[in-house]
Write an enzyme that holds these catalytic residues in place. Structure first.
Site, mmCIF file in Angstrom:
data_model
loop_
_atom_site.group_PDB
_atom_site.id
_atom_site.type_symbol
_atom_site.label_atom_id
_atom_site.label_comp_id
_atom_site.label_asym_id
_atom_site.label_seq_id
_atom_site.Cartn_x
_atom_site.Cartn_y
_atom_site.Cartn_z
ATOM 1 N N HIS A 61 0.815 -1.213 0.000
ATOM 2 C CA HIS A 61 0.000 0.000 0.000
ATOM 3 C C HIS A 61 0.853 1.270 0.000
ATOM 4 O O HIS A 61 1.930 1.292 0.577
ATOM 5 C CB HIS A 61 -0.873 0.059 1.257
ATOM 6 C CG HIS A 61 -1.777 -1.114 1.421
ATOM 7 N ND1 HIS A 61 -2.148 -1.579 2.646
ATOM 8 C CD2 HIS A 61 -2.382 -1.918 0.521
ATOM 9 C CE1 HIS A 61 -2.946 -2.615 2.514
ATOM 10 N NE2 HIS A 61 -3.104 -2.847 1.222
ATOM 11 N N LYS A 70 6.278 5.892 7.287
ATOM 12 C CA LYS A 70 5.801 5.042 8.377
ATOM 13 C C LYS A 70 6.978 4.508 9.183
ATOM 14 O O LYS A 70 7.953 4.016 8.617
ATOM 15 C CB LYS A 70 5.002 3.858 7.823
ATOM 16 C CG LYS A 70 3.751 4.270 7.081
ATOM 17 C CD LYS A 70 3.048 3.070 6.465
ATOM 18 C CE LYS A 70 1.814 3.508 5.691
ATOM 19 N NZ LYS A 70 1.156 2.361 5.038
ATOM 20 N N TYR A 130 2.264 1.372 14.030
ATOM 21 C CA TYR A 130 3.061 2.262 13.190
ATOM 22 C C TYR A 130 2.617 3.706 13.296
ATOM 23 O O TYR A 130 1.448 4.015 13.400
ATOM 24 C CB TYR A 130 3.075 1.810 11.734
ATOM 25 C CG TYR A 130 1.732 1.653 11.063
ATOM 26 C CD1 TYR A 130 1.294 2.580 10.127
ATOM 27 C CD2 TYR A 130 0.920 0.557 11.339
ATOM 28 C CE1 TYR A 130 0.073 2.429 9.489
ATOM 29 C CE2 TYR A 130 -0.297 0.398 10.705
ATOM 30 C CZ TYR A 130 -0.715 1.337 9.789
ATOM 31 O OH TYR A 130 -1.925 1.187 9.162
ATOM 32 N N ASP A 169 -6.556 -5.903 -1.805
ATOM 33 C CA ASP A 169 -5.240 -6.411 -2.171
ATOM 34 C C ASP A 169 -5.317 -7.462 -3.280
ATOM 35 O O ASP A 169 -4.425 -7.554 -4.116
ATOM 36 C CB ASP A 169 -4.507 -6.948 -0.946
ATOM 37 C CG ASP A 169 -4.138 -5.832 0.023
ATOM 38 O OD1 ASP A 169 -4.087 -4.662 -0.409
ATOM 39 O OD2 ASP A 169 -3.908 -6.124 1.196
#
Length: 182
Positions: A61, A70, A130, A169
Site C-alpha cells: 500500500h 511510516k 506504526y 489487495d
C-alpha cells in the site's frame, strides 16, 4: 538506539537499546531528536495498531496524496515487512527491502514517503503498530499486487499457506501500471 542501513539507503532498521532482567524489560522506542539526527527530520501525526492472523498479507500500500512515511514495529508475534521504492527518479526505483520484525527482536523499520509497504504474518498472530507522517486518505490509496513478477519479492510463505488477502489487495495493480512519484 542503533540505526542500521539497508540495501535502500533511505529505508532504515532501528534497534532500540533494551534494559531487562527477570522482571521484564524497558526500551525507548522513539525520541524525536534521535530520529531526526540519525534518520531524517519528520513529524508524526497519526499512530495505528492492527492485529492479524498467521498467513495474512497486508499490502503493498501507499497513498498518492497525503503521502505517508511510516515507522513500523511489531508488539506481539512476527512479520516479514517489505518496503518498495516508488520514486521514479530514485536509483533504487522498483527495488524492495524485506526485514523480519518481531516482539522478540524489537526492531523497527523506517519506510519513507514514496514507498509502497506491506507485511506477511509468520506467527500465529501479530500486532503491528506504526506512526505515520500524514493522515490516512482512502481515496488516494493504491495497492500493488503482492506477487508482482516485476518486483519479484521473496516472501517467506509458510508451507501450504497461501497468503490471505483483502479484496482490495486481491485487486491490486501491477507494478508497471501503478502510479509513481516523480
Amino acid at each position: 538506539m542503533k540505526f542500521i542501513e539497508t540495501a535502500i539507503p533511505d529505508v532504515k532498521i532501528i534497534e532500540p537499546t533494551v534494559f531487562g532482567d527477570e522482571r521484564g524489560f524497558f526500551m525507548e522506542t522513539f525520541r524525536t531528536t534521535t530520529f531526526n539526527e540519525n534518520c531524517c527530520p519528520r513529524t508524526f501525526v497519526q499512530e495505528n495498531h492492527s492485529k492479524s492472523g498467521k498467513g495474512i498479507l497486508r499490502g503493498l500500500h501507499y497513498q498518492t496524496e497525503n503521502t505517508q512515511g511510516k515507522l513500523v514495529r511489531v508488539t506481539q508475534g512476527e512479520v516479514f515487512d517489505v518496503a518498495v521504492d516508488m520514486r521514479k527518479q530514485s536509483p533504487t526505483f522498483g527495488q524492495w527491502v524485506g526485514v523480519y520484525l518481531s516482539a522478540e527482536n524489537k526492531r523497527q523499520l523506517w519506510v519513507p514517503e514514496g514507498f509502497a509497504h506491506g507485511f506477511y504474518v509468520v506467527s500465529e498472530t501479530a500486532e503491528f503498530v506504526y506512526k505515520c507522517t500524514d493522515f490516512y486518505n482512502p481515496s488516494a490509496e493504491i495497492s500493488i499486487k503482492w506477487d508482482d513478477p516485476t518486483l519479484n519479492i521473496e516472501w517467506p510463505l509458510l508451507p501450504d499457506c497461501m497468503p490471505s488477502l483483502s479484496g482490495k489487495d486481491e485487486a491490486g495493480l501491477a507494478f508497471l501500471a501503478a502510479p509513481v512519484f516523480e
